[in-house]
Structure formats: structure tokens, C-alpha cells
Motif scaffolding. Structure first.
Motif, PDB file in Angstrom:
ATOM      1  N   ALA A   1     -38.302  -8.694 -44.985  1.00  0.00           N
ATOM      2  CA  ALA A   1     -37.797  -8.380 -43.462  1.00  0.00           C
ATOM      3  C   ALA A   1     -37.557  -7.059 -43.444  1.00  0.00           C
ATOM      4  O   ALA A   1     -37.939  -6.501 -42.324  1.00  0.00           O
ATOM      5  N   ILE A   2     -37.085  -6.120 -44.325  1.00  0.00           N
ATOM      6  CA  ILE A   2     -36.693  -5.059 -44.001  1.00  0.00           C
ATOM      7  C   ILE A   2     -38.167  -3.946 -43.782  1.00  0.00           C
ATOM      8  O   ILE A   2     -38.259  -3.191 -42.815  1.00  0.00           O
ATOM      9  N   PRO A   3     -39.142  -3.907 -44.243  1.00  0.00           N
ATOM     10  CA  PRO A   3     -40.338  -3.434 -44.127  1.00  0.00           C
ATOM     11  C   PRO A   3     -41.052  -3.775 -42.632  1.00  0.00           C
ATOM     12  O   PRO A   3     -41.410  -2.884 -42.002  1.00  0.00           O
ATOM     13  N   ASN A   4     -40.966  -5.070 -42.283  1.00  0.00           N
ATOM     14  CA  ASN A   4     -41.520  -5.643 -41.019  1.00  0.00           C
ATOM     15  C   ASN A   4     -40.470  -4.899 -40.094  1.00  0.00           C
ATOM     16  O   ASN A   4     -41.014  -4.641 -38.980  1.00  0.00           O
TER      17      ASN A   4
ATOM     18  N   GLN B   1     -39.833  -1.007 -35.389  1.00  0.00           N
ATOM     19  CA  GLN B   1     -39.194   0.016 -34.713  1.00  0.00           C
ATOM     20  C   GLN B   1     -40.312   1.039 -34.426  1.00  0.00           C
ATOM     21  O   GLN B   1     -40.077   1.911 -33.361  1.00  0.00           O
ATOM     22  N   LEU B   2     -41.325   1.584 -35.343  1.00  0.00           N
ATOM     23  CA  LEU B   2     -42.216   2.494 -34.990  1.00  0.00           C
ATOM     24  C   LEU B   2     -42.972   2.116 -34.026  1.00  0.00           C
ATOM     25  O   LEU B   2     -43.358   3.074 -33.375  1.00  0.00           O
ATOM     26  N   ARG B   3     -43.426   0.873 -33.871  1.00  0.00           N
ATOM     27  CA  ARG B   3     -44.278   0.315 -32.849  1.00  0.00           C
ATOM     28  C   ARG B   3     -43.663   0.688 -31.548  1.00  0.00           C
ATOM     29  O   ARG B   3     -44.148   0.957 -30.470  1.00  0.00           O
TER      30      ARG B   3
ATOM     31  N   VAL C   1     -50.743   4.193 -39.983  1.00  0.00           N
ATOM     32  CA  VAL C   1     -49.332   4.778 -40.108  1.00  0.00           C
ATOM     33  C   VAL C   1     -48.315   3.644 -40.286  1.00  0.00           C
ATOM     34  O   VAL C   1     -47.298   3.691 -40.828  1.00  0.00           O
ATOM     35  N   PHE C   2     -48.184   2.802 -39.412  1.00  0.00           N
ATOM     36  CA  PHE C   2     -47.353   1.647 -39.308  1.00  0.00           C
ATOM     37  C   PHE C   2     -47.796   0.485 -40.164  1.00  0.00           C
ATOM     38  O   PHE C   2     -47.377  -0.599 -40.217  1.00  0.00           O
TER      39      PHE C   2
END
Length: 179
Positions: free
Chosen positions: A30-33, A38-40, A178-179
Motif C-alpha cells: 500500500a505505501i508505494p502505491n 500523491q505524485l500524480r 518517474v511515478f
């Protein structure tokens, strides 16, 4: 025979370790997703504001027959931190076309034109940021016309080729790998 409801005791160590392992696996997924999400979301600011700049430029053009250039604003961006938006010079650029984002921004915005130094018949709007704080800037652009160059005063990153009349990433990796 002992009934389960009469059992006096808590969870065993094995049961607790299994629960902790399951929570750890779920967090690892869950954390990387969540960070990518957030970046998107931060990237959408740049695309949305470029579309708003396009609308402001087109409105100004329909009334006065010229597009207006705007120096990069804010003058500097601080990696993945929001910065207060500031007009480069009052009465010029973004102030003339009547565009200003609400609150602080992640991106630096600028507009270049083709034609006379103060106004032109074509324009190029660009947004630069380093929203993932990796030292590599991402750039998004909108181009109106075929002859306009992408040189905007104060912009650290310019676009080589963007499809006309469409907000797009200046490089295929921006907003994707990048994301």
C-alpha cells in the motif's frame, strides 16, 4: 473435554506473529502505491494550470488580437515544496491576462510568444517542477501555433516537441516512469 469459551488466556505468540506479518505485507504493497498517487495528484496541478493559462490567453486574444508573454513565476521552485505564486512584474504577463493560481504552487509557469516582443500571434506555455525531489525537473507544455519557440525567460527546462493545442508532457518519462 474443555470448551473453547472457558479457555483462559490470550493469543499465542504464533498468532500474533502471523498478524504482524500480514500487516507488514499489506503495508509493503500500500505505501508505494500511496506515494505514487500523491505524485500524480501533484502533477495534475501543472496540467490544470496550463489549461487555465491557455483559456486566459485565448480570452485575451479574442478581445485584443494578441497573446501575452509572461516571465517564469514563481521565480524559483523548491523541489517538492509549495511556493507562493508571484507575478514577475505587476501590469505585465500573467497580470495582464488575468491569470493567477489559488495559493501556493509546486510548478513554475511561463509563457513565450512568437511575434513582437510584447505580444504575438502564437504562444507556448510551460510548467516546470521537481515534485518527487529527485533533482530531475518535470516539464509540461501547451503550444498554440507552429512557429513559436519554447524559450521562456527564467524557465530551467524547455520542451523540444509538443503536439500543438494539447497539454502534454515535454518528455515521455514525465508523469509516467518517474511515478
Amino acid at each position: 473435554m474443555q470448551k473453547l469459551r472457558n479457555r483462559k488466556g490470550g493469543f499465542t505468540l504464533i498468532e500474533l506473529m502471523i498478524v504482524v506479518a500480514i500487516i507488514g505485507i499489506l503495508a509493503a504493497i500500500a505505501i508505494p502505491n500511496f506515494l505514487r498517487f500523491q505524485l500524480r495528484a501533484k502533477t495534475s496541478e501543472g496540467k490544470t494550470n496550463l489549461a487555465a493559462i491557455r483559456t486566459a490567453e485565448e480570452s485575451y486574444y479574442s478581445e485584443y488580437g494578441d497573446y501575452i508573454s509572461a516571465q517564469a513565476s514563481p521565480p524559483a521552485i523548491l523541489f517538492n515544496k509549495k511556493v507562493d505564486f508571484s507575478h514577475a512584474i505587476a501590469g505585465k504577463g500573467f497580470d495582464i491576462i488575468g491569470w493567477s493560481p489559488e495559493g501556493a504552487v509546486y510548478f513554475m509557469y511561463g509563457v513565450g510568444i512568437a511575434g513582437a516582443p510584447s505580444a504575438g500571434s502564437e504562444f507556448w506555455a510551460t510548467a516546470n517542477a521537481d515534485i518527487d525531489a529527485n533533482g530531475t525537473f518535470q516539464a509540461w507544455s501547451y503550444r498554440k501555433g507552429a512557429n513559436v519557440t519554447n524559450a521562456i525567460t527564467g524557465m530551467s527546462l524547455a520542451c523540444a516537441a509538443v503536439v500543438a493545442e494539447q497539454v502534454a508532457a515535454c518528455d515521455s518519462t514525465f508523469g509516467q516512469s518517474v511515478f
